[in-house]
Design an enzyme around this catalytic site. Structure first.
Site, mmCIF file in Angstrom:
data_model
loop_
_atom_site.group_PDB
_atom_site.id
_atom_site.type_symbol
_atom_site.label_atom_id
_atom_site.label_comp_id
_atom_site.label_asym_id
_atom_site.label_seq_id
_atom_site.Cartn_x
_atom_site.Cartn_y
_atom_site.Cartn_z
ATOM 1 N N HIS A 1 44.327 120.437 64.703
ATOM 2 C CA HIS A 1 43.504 121.445 64.518
ATOM 3 C C HIS A 1 43.803 122.048 65.959
ATOM 4 O O HIS A 1 43.608 121.597 67.137
ATOM 5 C CB HIS A 1 42.989 121.342 63.767
ATOM 6 C CG HIS A 1 42.261 120.778 62.948
ATOM 7 N ND1 HIS A 1 42.802 121.543 61.003
ATOM 8 C CD2 HIS A 1 42.093 119.067 61.819
ATOM 9 C CE1 HIS A 1 43.343 120.639 60.686
ATOM 10 N NE2 HIS A 1 42.546 119.107 60.729
ATOM 11 N N ALA B 1 43.510 125.857 56.258
ATOM 12 C CA ALA B 1 42.007 125.148 54.714
ATOM 13 C C ALA B 1 42.298 124.611 54.218
ATOM 14 O O ALA B 1 40.739 123.491 54.034
ATOM 15 C CB ALA B 1 41.731 126.517 54.267
ATOM 16 N N GLU C 1 46.980 113.830 62.212
ATOM 17 C CA GLU C 1 47.066 115.393 61.763
ATOM 18 C C GLU C 1 46.145 116.193 63.500
ATOM 19 O O GLU C 1 46.039 115.785 64.362
ATOM 20 C CB GLU C 1 45.949 115.143 61.447
ATOM 21 C CG GLU C 1 44.652 116.188 61.226
ATOM 22 C CD GLU C 1 43.195 115.921 60.219
ATOM 23 O OE1 GLU C 1 43.061 114.720 59.612
ATOM 24 O OE2 GLU C 1 42.577 116.932 59.950
ATOM 25 N N TYR D 1 41.275 131.254 67.849
ATOM 26 C CA TYR D 1 42.829 130.185 67.261
ATOM 27 C C TYR D 1 43.277 130.764 69.175
ATOM 28 O O TYR D 1 44.700 129.872 68.916
ATOM 29 C CB TYR D 1 43.650 131.021 66.664
ATOM 30 C CG TYR D 1 42.858 130.175 65.313
ATOM 31 C CD1 TYR D 1 42.288 128.469 65.104
ATOM 32 C CD2 TYR D 1 42.262 130.748 64.433
ATOM 33 C CE1 TYR D 1 41.599 128.433 63.829
ATOM 34 C CE2 TYR D 1 40.968 130.315 62.971
ATOM 35 C CZ TYR D 1 41.425 129.207 63.420
ATOM 36 O OH TYR D 1 40.383 128.867 62.185
ATOM 37 N N HIS E 1 40.327 120.949 54.455
ATOM 38 C CA HIS E 1 39.426 121.246 53.717
ATOM 39 C C HIS E 1 38.995 120.699 51.752
ATOM 40 O O HIS E 1 38.032 120.667 52.352
ATOM 41 C CB HIS E 1 38.418 121.383 54.166
ATOM 42 C CG HIS E 1 38.796 122.302 55.964
ATOM 43 N ND1 HIS E 1 38.085 121.261 55.920
ATOM 44 C CD2 HIS E 1 39.020 123.099 56.347
ATOM 45 C CE1 HIS E 1 38.593 121.709 58.352
ATOM 46 N NE2 HIS E 1 39.156 123.323 57.884
ATOM 47 N N ARG F 1 33.771 122.579 57.590
ATOM 48 C CA ARG F 1 34.854 122.499 58.253
ATOM 49 C C ARG F 1 35.253 120.641 59.344
ATOM 50 O O ARG F 1 36.215 120.496 59.373
ATOM 51 C CB ARG F 1 35.596 123.128 59.607
ATOM 52 C CG ARG F 1 35.711 124.824 58.623
ATOM 53 C CD ARG F 1 36.313 125.394 60.106
ATOM 54 N NE ARG F 1 35.762 126.947 59.724
ATOM 55 C CZ ARG F 1 36.868 127.370 59.127
ATOM 56 N NH1 ARG F 1 38.409 127.326 59.117
ATOM 57 N NH2 ARG F 1 36.324 128.699 59.083
ATOM 58 N N ASP G 1 47.560 113.301 48.993
ATOM 59 C CA ASP G 1 48.137 111.761 47.696
ATOM 60 C C ASP G 1 49.476 111.659 48.724
ATOM 61 O O ASP G 1 49.997 110.681 48.654
ATOM 62 C CB ASP G 1 47.940 112.314 46.497
ATOM 63 C CG ASP G 1 46.438 112.097 45.978
ATOM 64 O OD1 ASP G 1 45.782 110.928 47.024
ATOM 65 O OD2 ASP G 1 46.515 112.143 44.901
ATOM 66 N N ARG H 1 32.044 124.208 64.477
ATOM 67 C CA ARG H 1 32.396 124.769 63.456
ATOM 68 C C ARG H 1 31.278 124.720 62.388
ATOM 69 O O ARG H 1 30.660 124.272 62.731
ATOM 70 C CB ARG H 1 33.692 125.613 62.816
ATOM 71 C CG ARG H 1 34.425 125.371 64.140
ATOM 72 C CD ARG H 1 36.173 125.808 64.102
ATOM 73 N NE ARG H 1 35.693 127.386 63.908
ATOM 74 C CZ ARG H 1 37.389 127.719 63.135
ATOM 75 N NH1 ARG H 1 37.932 127.385 62.943
ATOM 76 N NH2 ARG H 1 36.836 128.865 62.222
ATOM 77 N N PRO I 1 48.410 127.492 55.522
ATOM 78 C CA PRO I 1 47.517 128.987 55.420
ATOM 79 C C PRO I 1 47.364 129.471 56.269
ATOM 80 O O PRO I 1 46.227 128.793 57.113
ATOM 81 C CB PRO I 1 46.797 128.789 54.090
ATOM 82 C CG PRO I 1 46.133 127.475 53.716
ATOM 83 C CD PRO I 1 47.790 126.418 54.215
ATOM 84 N N ASN I 2 47.516 130.569 56.917
ATOM 85 C CA ASN I 2 47.527 131.279 57.637
ATOM 86 C C ASN I 2 47.271 131.108 59.158
ATOM 87 O O ASN I 2 47.559 132.336 59.731
ATOM 88 C CB ASN I 2 45.626 131.602 57.500
ATOM 89 C CG ASN I 2 45.282 132.064 56.014
ATOM 90 O OD1 ASN I 2 45.928 133.173 55.486
ATOM 91 N ND2 ASN I 2 44.492 131.582 55.451
ATOM 92 N N ARG J 1 45.239 136.496 64.938
ATOM 93 C CA ARG J 1 44.186 135.507 63.984
ATOM 94 C C ARG J 1 43.136 135.349 64.326
ATOM 95 O O ARG J 1 43.369 134.409 65.474
ATOM 96 C CB ARG J 1 44.486 134.653 63.061
ATOM 97 C CG ARG J 1 43.677 134.368 61.886
ATOM 98 C CD ARG J 1 44.384 132.828 61.631
ATOM 99 N NE ARG J 1 43.260 132.118 60.554
ATOM 100 C CZ ARG J 1 43.073 131.139 60.031
ATOM 101 N NH1 ARG J 1 44.553 129.947 60.943
ATOM 102 N NH2 ARG J 1 42.610 130.371 59.661
ATOM 103 N N ASN K 1 48.940 120.561 60.088
ATOM 104 C CA ASN K 1 47.340 121.205 60.264
ATOM 105 C C ASN K 1 47.912 122.069 59.288
ATOM 106 O O ASN K 1 48.452 122.710 59.053
ATOM 107 C CB ASN K 1 48.431 122.352 62.121
ATOM 108 C CG ASN K 1 46.406 122.846 61.751
ATOM 109 O OD1 ASN K 1 46.234 122.876 60.898
ATOM 110 N ND2 ASN K 1 46.954 123.668 62.969
HETATM 111 C C1 DQA Z 1 42.865 125.581 61.690
HETATM 112 C C2 DQA Z 1 40.909 124.848 61.287
HETATM 113 C C3 DQA Z 1 40.872 125.156 59.696
HETATM 114 O O1 DQA Z 1 39.064 124.864 59.226
HETATM 115 C C4 DQA Z 1 41.134 125.911 59.290
HETATM 116 O O2 DQA Z 1 41.081 126.874 58.049
HETATM 117 C C5 DQA Z 1 42.908 126.702 59.761
HETATM 118 C C6 DQA Z 1 43.119 126.155 61.458
HETATM 119 C C7 DQA Z 1 42.887 124.914 63.050
HETATM 120 O O3 DQA Z 1 43.862 124.298 63.259
HETATM 121 O O4 DQA Z 1 41.687 124.614 64.038
HETATM 122 O O5 DQA Z 1 43.549 127.177 59.195
HETATM 123 O O6 DQA Z 1 43.271 124.164 60.899
#
Ligand code: DQA
Length: 152
Positions: A103, A80, A101, A26, A83, A114, A90, A110, A13-14, A21, A77
């Site tokens: 980020h 959110a 993984e 980021y 977390h 997180r 699963d 942070r 998401p996002n 953003r 990635n």
């Molecule tokens: C993120 C870090 C997460 O805590 C956050 O919710 C994101 C982006 C990152 O790429 O740094 O949406 O995954």
């Protein structure tokens, strides 16, 4: 010629808002820029990519499930959902594909919420804090894990 291994690159998401953003956190690169970087890195390793983003947890779970038998590894990635999502953990545990993984930001610099990731338990490793380059490093790690030969 055997088909090149395919890597599923999942964005949660996002991440569709990258570029606008919180650029101080980021960066200014868009998700399309991240995809172009991944495409170039994948070609270097002789890999194919399937690059996806969704704001919905169920989509991410479905795509992980569908990767079994179709993909050789996963870069994730989860935004959110990192977390919060036991469901995504699963799914990753169920498919038993090597997963890295990623980020963009350094989670450990942070907020405390997180600092915990459900995803890490299913990942071979975690890369955070290197912005979009982290995706390229994740592909490097998977290529090495899969024994890919680099293209000159
Ligand atoms: C993120 C870090 C997460 O805590 C956050 O919710 C994101 C982006 C990152 O790429 O740094 O949406 O995954």
């Amino acid at each position: 010629m055997p088909q090149s291994p395919c890597i599923l690159i999942l964005n949660g998401p996002n991440l569709n808002l990258l570029g606008t953003r919180e650029p101080e956190v980021y960066g200014r690169d868009t998700l399309a820029d991240v995809e172009a970087l991944c495409q170039a890195r994948a070609e270097h390793h002789g890999l194919l990519i399937d690059f996806r983003q969704s704001n919905r947890e169920g989509d991410l779970v479905d795509w992980v499930q569908e990767a079994r038998g179709r993909c050789s590894g996963i870069v994730v990635n989860a935004g959110a959902y990192t977390h919060t999502s036991v469901a995504l953990l699963d799914a990753l545990l169920a498919v038993q594909l090597p997963a890295v993984e990623v980020h963009l930001s350094n989670l450990f610099k942070r907020e405390e919420f997180r600092h915990h990731s459900y995803i890490s338990q299913a990942a071979i490793g975690l890369i955070c804090g290197f912005g979009k380059d982290g995706y390229a490093y994740a592909l490097d790690a998977l290529a090495s894990c899969l024994g890919c030969k680099e293209e000159a």
